[in-house]
Design an enzyme around this catalytic site. Structure first.
Site, short mmCIF file in Angstrom:
data_model
loop_
_atom_site.label_atom_id
_atom_site.label_comp_id
_atom_site.label_asym_id
_atom_site.label_seq_id
_atom_site.Cartn_x
_atom_site.Cartn_y
_atom_site.Cartn_z
N LYS A 4 101.52 -5.93 33.24
CA LYS A 4 102.40 -5.63 32.68
C LYS A 4 101.71 -4.00 32.71
O LYS A 4 102.77 -3.10 32.43
CB LYS A 4 102.13 -6.81 31.48
CG LYS A 4 103.04 -5.90 30.37
CD LYS A 4 104.79 -5.73 30.57
CE LYS A 4 105.67 -5.67 29.83
NZ LYS A 4 107.11 -5.02 30.34
N THR A 43 103.12 -7.95 25.22
CA THR A 43 102.29 -6.87 26.27
C THR A 43 100.88 -6.18 24.84
O THR A 43 101.14 -5.37 23.62
CB THR A 43 103.43 -6.08 25.98
OG1 THR A 43 104.65 -6.03 27.10
CG2 THR A 43 102.78 -4.40 26.89
N LYS A 100 102.70 3.09 23.29
CA LYS A 100 102.12 1.73 23.18
C LYS A 100 101.44 1.88 24.61
O LYS A 100 100.40 1.38 24.89
CB LYS A 100 101.77 1.28 22.19
CG LYS A 100 101.16 -0.15 21.89
CD LYS A 100 101.87 -1.44 22.48
CE LYS A 100 102.80 -2.49 22.82
NZ LYS A 100 103.28 -3.09 23.77
N1 NDP Z 1 111.96 -4.14 23.76
C1 NDP Z 1 111.66 -4.57 25.55
O1 NDP Z 1 112.42 -3.70 25.88
C2 NDP Z 1 110.78 -4.92 25.66
C3 NDP Z 1 109.27 -5.01 24.81
N2 NDP Z 1 108.38 -5.87 25.24
C4 NDP Z 1 107.17 -6.21 24.87
O2 NDP Z 1 107.15 -7.02 23.67
C5 NDP Z 1 106.70 -7.26 22.56
C6 NDP Z 1 107.62 -7.08 21.47
O3 NDP Z 1 109.05 -6.23 21.51
P1 NDP Z 1 110.33 -5.66 20.67
O4 NDP Z 1 110.73 -7.31 20.69
O5 NDP Z 1 110.88 -4.71 21.58
O6 NDP Z 1 109.10 -5.29 19.60
P2 NDP Z 1 110.05 -5.12 17.74
O7 NDP Z 1 109.51 -4.42 17.32
O8 NDP Z 1 111.40 -5.72 17.70
O9 NDP Z 1 109.59 -6.92 17.10
C7 NDP Z 1 108.27 -6.40 16.93
C8 NDP Z 1 107.51 -7.82 16.49
O10 NDP Z 1 106.52 -8.32 15.68
C9 NDP Z 1 106.46 -7.91 14.19
N3 NDP Z 1 105.49 -7.21 14.17
C10 NDP Z 1 105.77 -5.90 13.98
N4 NDP Z 1 103.75 -6.02 13.62
C11 NDP Z 1 103.41 -6.78 13.01
C12 NDP Z 1 102.54 -7.85 12.05
N5 NDP Z 1 102.03 -7.23 11.54
N6 NDP Z 1 102.43 -9.18 11.44
C13 NDP Z 1 103.45 -9.81 12.18
N7 NDP Z 1 104.36 -9.06 12.80
C14 NDP Z 1 104.42 -8.39 12.83
C15 NDP Z 1 107.67 -8.22 13.81
O11 NDP Z 1 107.93 -8.65 13.02
P3 NDP Z 1 109.01 -7.75 10.90
O12 NDP Z 1 110.61 -8.79 12.28
O13 NDP Z 1 108.69 -8.59 10.72
O14 NDP Z 1 108.76 -6.19 11.74
C16 NDP Z 1 109.06 -8.08 15.51
O15 NDP Z 1 109.25 -9.83 14.60
C17 NDP Z 1 106.18 -5.51 21.94
O16 NDP Z 1 104.54 -5.96 22.86
C18 NDP Z 1 106.54 -4.94 23.46
O17 NDP Z 1 105.48 -3.82 23.66
C19 NDP Z 1 108.31 -6.04 26.49
C20 NDP Z 1 109.24 -6.11 27.14
C21 NDP Z 1 110.08 -6.01 26.54
O1 SSN Z 2 107.78 -3.65 27.91
C1 SSN Z 2 109.13 -3.08 28.11
C2 SSN Z 2 109.96 -3.17 30.17
C3 SSN Z 2 111.57 -2.70 29.33
C4 SSN Z 2 112.19 -3.38 31.09
O2 SSN Z 2 111.52 -3.33 32.25
O3 SSN Z 2 113.34 -2.48 31.14
#
Ligand code: NDP
Ligand code: SSN
Length: 306
Positions: free
Chosen positions: A182, A107, A250
């Site tokens: 989104k 996102t 964010k």
């Molecule tokens: N969780 C949710 O319900 C949802 C999340 N999203 C979006 O999806 C994305 C991921 O979310 P989510 O999986 O929850 O987040 P997490 O915080 O669990 O994972 C983030 C990922 O990004 C990586 N990362 C962070 N900073 C860096 C960097 N500087 N360089 C390389 N890799 C990096 C992390 O690596 P490392 O493991 O090394 O920290 C990890 O793989 C976000 O944009 C979020 O807004 C969208 C829908 C739903």
């Molecule tokens: O970006 C996060 C979305 C979470 C949700 O749709 O439940």
């Protein structure tokens, strides 16, 4: 038959997955379980291990993943990490070339997505933004909703994979439109959660049972799966992380930027954003976004002392 043959053909492509956090890990797992050939990379290498034991391959950088795969998916935390993984030193763009595709599921805001798109397309590869609606459980269950935009041929090529990870997909045209959709969805969600938190705390303060409020809401016109799923734990001040609060803040920040770019007033989202900022400053960034209730609780207690 032809369609089935096409899907089978596309599922035989080599697929890369960058970013194995709360969302990326179960999404990549679903691809592997469906029989896809998946190569993974994550900044913290240990998060690759469960995927490797399911049969994934590993490469040491986004560049190496991209150069060994036909389509590379990326699910990163925020605009900075999405840009870094795609365009930085040893970033995916260095491994891209014509015939390949990059699908960014993170996102981010439209300008960030456009700049990643420009860098990827400069290599002759195709680009698709594909942020998702749906959280940890839908990611595990392959029930995400993809909000895509960008190169239509890549959308079609990636469709069989999106259909493994999700239950539906929308194509919104030009890059930036998927990101905008989104952000609007998550802006509404963030405000709803802040409002729900206020209601739960108010009900408690006037001597009502907040669990009963959750039940009442679930039967009426404002019922929402989010309230029914998160309400019972919020009542106990428990916030098991599905969607980290720092990511919701964010998204509100980026949505406010989007609104400002078209002079659209968003006073409710702006107020909600302040609450998420307070929660983050209280160290709740890694809790579920429902922990915004703690910021409301603090604010209410502060107010009653005035
Ligand atoms: N969780 C949710 O319900 C949802 C999340 N999203 C979006 O999806 C994305 C991921 O979310 P989510 O999986 O929850 O987040 P997490 O915080 O669990 O994972 C983030 C990922 O990004 C990586 N990362 C962070 N900073 C860096 C960097 N500087 N360089 C390389 N890799 C990096 C992390 O690596 P490392 O493991 O090394 O920290 C990890 O793989 C976000 O944009 C979020 O807004 C969208 C829908 C739903
Ligand atoms: O970006 C996060 C979305 C979470 C949700 O749709 O439940």
């Amino acid at each position: 038959m032809l369609e089935l043959g096409k899907v089978a053909n596309e599922l035989s492509l080599h697929v890369g997955f960058l970013g194995l956090g709360i969302m990326g890990s179960p999404m990549a797992q679903n691809l592997i379980k469906a029989g896809c050939d998946v190569t993974v990379w994550n900044r913290t290498k240990s998060k690759c291990d469960p995927l490797l034991s399911l049969g994934a391959k590993y490469k040491a950088s986004p560049e190496e993943v991209a150069s060994s795969c036909d389509i590379t998916f990326a699910m990163l935390a925020d605009p900075e990490s999405a840009v870094d993984v795609a365009c930085g030193k040893h970033g995916a763009a260095n491994g891209m070339s014509p015939e390949k595709g990059y699908v960014d599921i993170s996102t981010v805001d439209g300008p960030t997505s456009k700049s990643i798109s420009r860098r990827i397309k400069a290599t002759g590869a195709l680009f698709l933004e594909a942020p998702v609606s749906g959280s940890k459980k839908p990611a595990e269950d392959g029930q995400l909703i993809f909000l895509t935009a960008g190169d239509r041929p890549l959308y079609e090529k990636a469709a069989p994979f999106l259909d493994i990870m999700g239950k539906s997909r929308f194509y919104h045209g030009e890059v930036g439109n998927g990101a905008a959709m989104k952000l609007v969805v998550n802006m509404i969600m963030g405000s709803m959660m802040a409002s729900f938190s206020e209601g739960l705390l108010l009900s408690e303060k006037v001597g009502l049972d907040p669990s009963v409020l959750v039940e009442v809401i679930s039967q009426g016109a404002i019922s929402a799966p989010m309230f029914s799923m998160k309400g019972p734990s919020m009542v106990q001040a428990l916030y098991p992380t599905a969607f980290p609060l720092k990511h919701q803040q964010k998204d509100l920040r980026l949505a406010l930027g989007l609104a400002e770019s078209v002079s659209q007033p968003t006073p409710i989202a702006a107020a909600a954003n302040e609450l998420y900022k307070v929660a983050k400053s209280h160290g709740l960034g890694d809790e579920d976004f429902s922990a915004v209730m703690e910021a409301v609780r603090t604010k209410m207690e502060g107010t009653s002392e005035d």
